[in-house]
Each structure stands twice: as C-alpha cells, then as structure tokens.
Design a protein around this motif. Structure first.
Motif, short mmCIF file in Angstrom:
data_model
loop_
_atom_site.label_atom_id
_atom_site.label_comp_id
_atom_site.label_asym_id
_atom_site.label_seq_id
_atom_site.Cartn_x
_atom_site.Cartn_y
_atom_site.Cartn_z
N HIS A 134 32.59 -64.81 -22.90
CA HIS A 134 31.32 -64.12 -23.09
C HIS A 134 31.49 -62.55 -23.26
CE1 HIS A 134 27.81 -62.76 -20.15
NE2 HIS A 134 27.75 -62.51 -21.41
N THR A 135 31.14 -61.99 -24.04
CA THR A 135 30.92 -60.80 -24.52
C THR A 135 29.82 -60.17 -23.89
OG1 THR A 135 32.34 -61.04 -26.42
CG2 THR A 135 31.08 -58.78 -26.10
N GLN A 140 28.64 -55.63 -26.17
CA GLN A 140 28.03 -55.82 -27.46
C GLN A 140 27.39 -54.49 -28.11
OE1 GLN A 140 25.15 -59.17 -27.89
NE2 GLN A 140 26.26 -59.91 -25.91
N PRO A 146 32.26 -61.79 -29.62
CA PRO A 146 33.30 -62.57 -29.03
C PRO A 146 34.07 -63.48 -29.90
CG PRO A 146 30.91 -63.53 -28.84
CD PRO A 146 30.70 -62.23 -29.57
N GLY A 166 27.08 -64.20 -26.75
CA GLY A 166 27.40 -62.67 -26.99
C GLY A 166 26.80 -62.39 -28.31
#
Length: 213
Positions: A134-135, A140, A146, A166
C-alpha cells in the motif's frame, strides 16, 4: 485475480448508488478508512445487505485490540478486515484468531513497513490470509508508486495472497499484472474517472486476461 474497489470519499448514500453501476465488475468492495470514520459499521451492514454477492472488506487499519476490533467489523458483515503490518505481532494474532472463529479473513496492510524482507515472513507466520502493498495518498502525491514494493514483496511471500493498492488505473494496470498480484485494489482510479463504468470494465477485463495466462 480479483478487483477490490476502495471507497474512501463517498458517503453511504453515494456509495450505494455508485455500486449499483459497478457491482458486476467488482469482487470485493472496500469500506475505506475515511468511509468508516464517516459512516461507521453501518456502511458495512448496508453494503452487505444490498449487495450480498460481494465480499466486503472493512479497512479498519487495526493497530491495537486486534481481536475485539476485528470482531466489530466481522459482526457487521465484513468478510475481510485490515490490520497494520507495523503493529505488534500479538495484535495481528488476535485478529487472526477472531477471523478463524468466524470463518473470515485478515488482510495485513504493509503501509510504512520499511523492511519488507524481515517483516513479510514474520507476518506470514501469524496465519494471515492476504498481505497488501500500500502506497498511501500522501506518498503518491510525492511521486511514489507501489510497483517497486510489490516486486520486493513477491520475493518474500511464500504462501499467502498478495494485494496491491496505490494509484492504479486502466493506464497502469498491465504494469502491475506483470508482477501477478492476487488482488488489485483500485479506488479513485475508478470512482474519479470520467466514465467510472468504462474504467471498471477495462480493469476487470485486464484482470481476467491476466488470470487466464
């Protein structure tokens, strides 16, 4: 490969309306963390009641009181609940124990985990079902994706499923499919698209093609 639709910014009424158009393309609907804060467990209850064919994930991002907080989500109708990978192993273990009691599943959100090589095997050994790259939205905005973390995670995961989230859209989906995740999580890429139905269909079709390979 499954498509998980992450709903974060809609209210409950808006979400129920939007899902009517998107339900045929979605496997899992995620009641995102902002959505949970806004609507509470009622969002899980109402979505599950109206769309019983969908799996519902409550993105609680549990950090403490694992068994109890997981129980709250499961009792409302969620099939999945998230716990943070940066938390204590005992918290994750509590979530897993409650999931096992109810025949439900635990997804570990690895946001902000710095050493995937060390943490992935430890988390996997606790009996979780899914580990998610999970970005976050703030990362972002700073230009991070990700993809690199997904490639790194795939090196260390031995038995559990892998999810990725993400900033994914139909324009980038094939970059992710090349790394063969089990669950692709898309939120704003669909919900903020000019034509959300078309975008969901494109991503769903891409996942089906990837699964057939």
């Amino acid at each position: 490969m499954k498509l998980q639709l992450a709903i974060d910014e809609l209210n409950l009424e808006e979400a129920l309306v939007q899902l009517e158009d998107l339900v045929e393309y979605v496997d899992i609907v995620e009641v995102g963390t902002p959505f949970v804060i806004d609507a509470g467990r009622e969002a899980v209850r109402q979505i599950k009641k109206k769309f019983p064919q969908l799996k519902v994930l409550c993105d609680a991002k549990i950090m403490d009181a694992g068994a109890y907080e997981a129980q709250l989500a499961f009792d409302a109708g969620a099939e999945y609940v998230t716990v943070l990978g940066v938390t204590d192993d005992l918290t994750i273990k509590g979530c897993v124990e409650e999931a096992n009691k109810q025949g439900k599943k635990i997804m570990v959100d690895m946001i902000c985990v710095e050493d995937l090589a060390a943490r992935v095997p430890a988390v996997e050994s606790l009996g979780v079902d899914v580990i998610a790259v999970h970005t976050g939205a703030d990362q972002q905005a700073a230009g991070r994706t990700p993809l690199q973390d997904l490639a790194e995670m795939k090196k260390h995961v031995k038995k559990v499923k892998v999810a990725v989230a993400g900033g994914i859209s139909s324009h980038t989906i094939y970059d992710y499919l090349a790394l063969e995740p089990d669950i692709v999580i898309v939120g704003s890429g669909i919900l903020n698209a000019k034509d959300p139905i078309k975008e969901a269909r494109r991503i769903s079709e891409a996942l089906k093609k990837g699964s057939d390979k």
